[in-house]
Design an enzyme around this catalytic site. Sequence first.
Site, PDB file in Angstrom:
ATOM      1  N   THR A 117      24.646   4.884   4.936  1.00  0.00           N
ATOM      2  CA  THR A 117      25.158   6.029   5.057  1.00  0.00           C
ATOM      3  C   THR A 117      26.616   6.230   4.478  1.00  0.00           C
ATOM      4  O   THR A 117      27.470   5.762   5.239  1.00  0.00           O
ATOM      5  CB  THR A 117      25.024   6.989   6.480  1.00  0.00           C
ATOM      6  OG1 THR A 117      23.598   6.856   6.870  1.00  0.00           O
ATOM      7  CG2 THR A 117      25.355   8.439   6.330  1.00  0.00           C
ATOM      8  N   LYS A 131      20.866  12.612   3.097  1.00  0.00           N
ATOM      9  CA  LYS A 131      21.168  11.875   4.392  1.00  0.00           C
ATOM     10  C   LYS A 131      21.949  12.517   5.423  1.00  0.00           C
ATOM     11  O   LYS A 131      21.709  12.790   6.429  1.00  0.00           O
ATOM     12  CB  LYS A 131      21.488  10.531   4.192  1.00  0.00           C
ATOM     13  CG  LYS A 131      21.993   9.574   5.217  1.00  0.00           C
ATOM     14  CD  LYS A 131      20.850   9.079   5.924  1.00  0.00           C
ATOM     15  CE  LYS A 131      21.272   8.710   7.312  1.00  0.00           C
ATOM     16  NZ  LYS A 131      20.258   7.876   7.923  1.00  0.00           N
ATOM     17  N   ASN A 184      20.854  14.630   8.882  1.00  0.00           N
ATOM     18  CA  ASN A 184      21.402  14.286  10.211  1.00  0.00           C
ATOM     19  C   ASN A 184      22.292  15.521  10.958  1.00  0.00           C
ATOM     20  O   ASN A 184      22.333  15.741  11.791  1.00  0.00           O
ATOM     21  CB  ASN A 184      22.596  13.173  10.145  1.00  0.00           C
ATOM     22  CG  ASN A 184      21.698  11.905  10.253  1.00  0.00           C
ATOM     23  OD1 ASN A 184      20.314  11.921  10.610  1.00  0.00           O
ATOM     24  ND2 ASN A 184      22.286  10.798  10.230  1.00  0.00           N
ATOM     25  N   ALA A 204      17.082  20.355  25.233  1.00  0.00           N
ATOM     26  CA  ALA A 204      18.571  20.562  25.662  1.00  0.00           C
ATOM     27  C   ALA A 204      18.810  19.617  26.688  1.00  0.00           C
ATOM     28  O   ALA A 204      18.000  19.034  27.521  1.00  0.00           O
ATOM     29  CB  ALA A 204      18.528  21.808  26.457  1.00  0.00           C
ATOM     30  N   CYS A 223      24.937   7.284  14.910  1.00  0.00           N
ATOM     31  CA  CYS A 223      24.565   7.996  13.441  1.00  0.00           C
ATOM     32  C   CYS A 223      25.054   9.384  13.619  1.00  0.00           C
ATOM     33  O   CYS A 223      26.213   9.876  13.022  1.00  0.00           O
ATOM     34  CB  CYS A 223      23.321   7.945  13.103  1.00  0.00           C
ATOM     35  SG  CYS A 223      22.577   6.210  12.940  1.00  0.00           S
ATOM     36  N   LYS A 273      28.892  10.301  14.226  1.00  0.00           N
ATOM     37  CA  LYS A 273      30.128   9.909  13.321  1.00  0.00           C
ATOM     38  C   LYS A 273      29.640  10.558  11.793  1.00  0.00           C
ATOM     39  O   LYS A 273      30.768  10.657  10.976  1.00  0.00           O
ATOM     40  CB  LYS A 273      30.251   8.442  13.232  1.00  0.00           C
ATOM     41  CG  LYS A 273      28.686   7.567  12.812  1.00  0.00           C
ATOM     42  CD  LYS A 273      28.963   7.013  11.374  1.00  0.00           C
ATOM     43  CE  LYS A 273      27.732   6.286  11.077  1.00  0.00           C
ATOM     44  NZ  LYS A 273      27.439   6.119   9.682  1.00  0.00           N
ATOM     45  N   LYS A 285      19.750   7.026  23.828  1.00  0.00           N
ATOM     46  CA  LYS A 285      18.403   7.395  24.013  1.00  0.00           C
ATOM     47  C   LYS A 285      17.243   6.500  24.435  1.00  0.00           C
ATOM     48  O   LYS A 285      17.761   5.094  24.524  1.00  0.00           O
ATOM     49  CB  LYS A 285      17.846   8.221  22.733  1.00  0.00           C
ATOM     50  CG  LYS A 285      17.488   6.865  21.538  1.00  0.00           C
ATOM     51  CD  LYS A 285      17.042   7.682  20.182  1.00  0.00           C
ATOM     52  CE  LYS A 285      16.602   6.601  19.427  1.00  0.00           C
ATOM     53  NZ  LYS A 285      15.827   7.338  18.099  1.00  0.00           N
TER      54      LYS A 285
END
Length: 445
Positions: free
Chosen positions: A130, A214, A218, A262, A270, A273, A333
């Site tokens: 990216t 990309k 995001n 939420a 990713c 930034k 996550k």
Amino acid sequence: MALKITVIGTGYLGATHAAAMAELGFEVLGLDVVPEKVAALAAGRVPMYEPGLEELLGRHVAGIGGSSGRLRFTTSWDELEHFGGDVHFVCVNTPQKHGEYACDMAYVDAAFASLAPRVKGGALVVGKSTVPVGSAGRLAGLLAEHAPEGVDLAWNPEFLREGFAVRDTLHPDRIVVGVDGDRAEKLLREVYAAPIAEGSPFVVTDFPTAELVKTSANSFLATKISFINAMAEVCEAAGGDVVKLAEAIGHDERIGRKFLRAGIGFGGGCLPKDIRAFMARAGELGADQALTFLREVDSINMRRRGHMVELAREAVGGSFLGTRVAVLGATFKPDSDDVRDSPALNVAGQIHLQGGQVTVYDPKGMDNARLLFPTLRYADSALEAVRGADVVLHLTEWREFRELDPAALGRVASHRVVLDGRNALDGAEWREAGWTYRAMGRPRA
Ligand code: UGA
């Protein structure tokens, strides 16, 4: 003859891409500058936690019994030159620069500098990292100067999610290629023939559009999460329920249910930034006004972490001093061991700095969390983390946490107060077991 493919950089993206290319029938050489990573991969071990990747490696890494032998790894650029690849994928990372919003292109630049003189004439170099828009144009110039005649560049951004990397790579929901000629497109259609045949849309663009697809994808995802978190703030003020709200607006197909969970917000290597680098690049291009809303997206997101700290402070009576706080979850996550910019660890760290005794448990992220925050305490299980706790914070929605027995935890906790930072636990079940259950953006029971 099957194409020969190299993959430069073997993190989440590169390791998965290399294994996927072998699965698609190509002969693959992966290169990384970190010897430990290469040694692990060459032995069929994945240096991070990514479901399904180890099995895929096992099917193809040369030297493993029963494997296709199509996949090898090296640290040697000379070996890469010798290999004589037809297509070279550059998959190195582009982290945020220290103290700046812009992304650090040092690894991409170093990879291209090493690669350019070593590719064979007629080969295709494909960027997957990216990067700020405009990079591909610049790197094409570098190849024109330092690579042999007839070497083309394409930009082919990757949209895989950690935790689903194998599936997303083998069955992508779209393939985007930025090219400046037919030859690159033709070669990439050959590389991706299997997913194309399966129905993955193949979108051909110019360089800047491919780079922008990309970062804008995001940014959109980050905006969607911050939107629902802003609604959570309003729900909290007005006595509404953000989970019901998300469900209700999500029934509108134009809005959709996905990415409207939420909680304490987005993190990882990713989204945070990428939105910052995008703002920085837009500023350089004189288009900063177009992206000022991303500043708000970022600050809504960071505010969620602070809000969770406030809820926890309130739960322990106004000060963390002398209190014990159990934190369930360290990764950014579930189904990942990645703790980069993890909201969970950020909250744990803030509470620790304010005098709380924080004990963290995570199913897969303990080693990485220890490296990043060695001063926190770590427990071997959720039960041990909760033992003696004055408040329990649920900060990463692992399935293991949803399956916990609130009654059993209640017997070891000092106080039965649980704060659900991911709106993922069954509040009714916890309340039934005698817990005060509080979630973000939802009414107190
Ligand atoms: C993200 C994108 O989803 C991928 O498409 C992209 O390829 C990747 O970045 C990348 O640029 O490499 P990833 O970082 O693996 O993938 O994680 P996501 O699944 O997007 O989740 C990001 C964060 O948002 C996590 O902290 C997650 O907990 C949070 N999130 C997600 C929410 O807070 N609410 C949601 O509804 C969804």
